[in-house]
Design an enzyme around this catalytic site. Sequence first.
Site, PDB file in Angstrom:
ATOM      1  N   ASP A  52      49.368  50.935  72.041  1.00 41.77           N
ATOM      2  CA  ASP A  52      50.819  51.181  72.532  1.00 41.77           C
ATOM      3  C   ASP A  52      51.295  52.247  71.563  1.00 41.77           C
ATOM      4  O   ASP A  52      50.993  51.865  70.415  1.00 41.77           O
ATOM      5  CB  ASP A  52      51.413  49.819  72.315  1.00 41.77           C
ATOM      6  CG  ASP A  52      50.960  48.665  73.533  1.00 41.77           C
ATOM      7  OD1 ASP A  52      50.647  49.231  74.706  1.00 41.77           O
ATOM      8  OD2 ASP A  52      50.976  47.783  73.089  1.00 41.77           O
ATOM      9  N   ASP A  66      52.110  51.084  80.725  1.00 42.45           N
ATOM     10  CA  ASP A  66      52.835  49.979  80.830  1.00 42.45           C
ATOM     11  C   ASP A  66      54.455  50.251  81.619  1.00 42.45           C
ATOM     12  O   ASP A  66      55.143  49.804  82.767  1.00 42.45           O
ATOM     13  CB  ASP A  66      53.363  49.476  79.637  1.00 42.45           C
ATOM     14  CG  ASP A  66      52.230  48.656  78.827  1.00 42.45           C
ATOM     15  OD1 ASP A  66      51.333  48.414  79.478  1.00 42.45           O
ATOM     16  OD2 ASP A  66      52.240  48.488  77.536  1.00 42.45           O
TER      17      ASP A  66
END
Length: 97
Positions: A52, A66
Amino acid sequence: MALTGLITATVAAYAWYSAPTTPLLGRVGVAGVLGGALSNLIDRSLDGVVTDYLHTGWWPTFNLADTLIIGGAVLLVLTSARQSSPAVSDNDRDART
């Protein structure tokens, strides 16, 4: 990783099967979900984790994959909400009374 691959394959099979009858907005949604899932699967296969990299400070950390998954899911919900339910004919109404 096997479960993620199975879910991704299931989404791909659904996309292939439903594409001819799905409206354009729904196909774009499925493509977003599938693209995000494949991206996360590839990222996980490289080093065992999904990286991330978008840090806002006020929202949980996430990545572009995402965002594609969430955006695609929203488009799928909008598509299903826009589809009208089957019309009830007069014969069906008479049969219920």
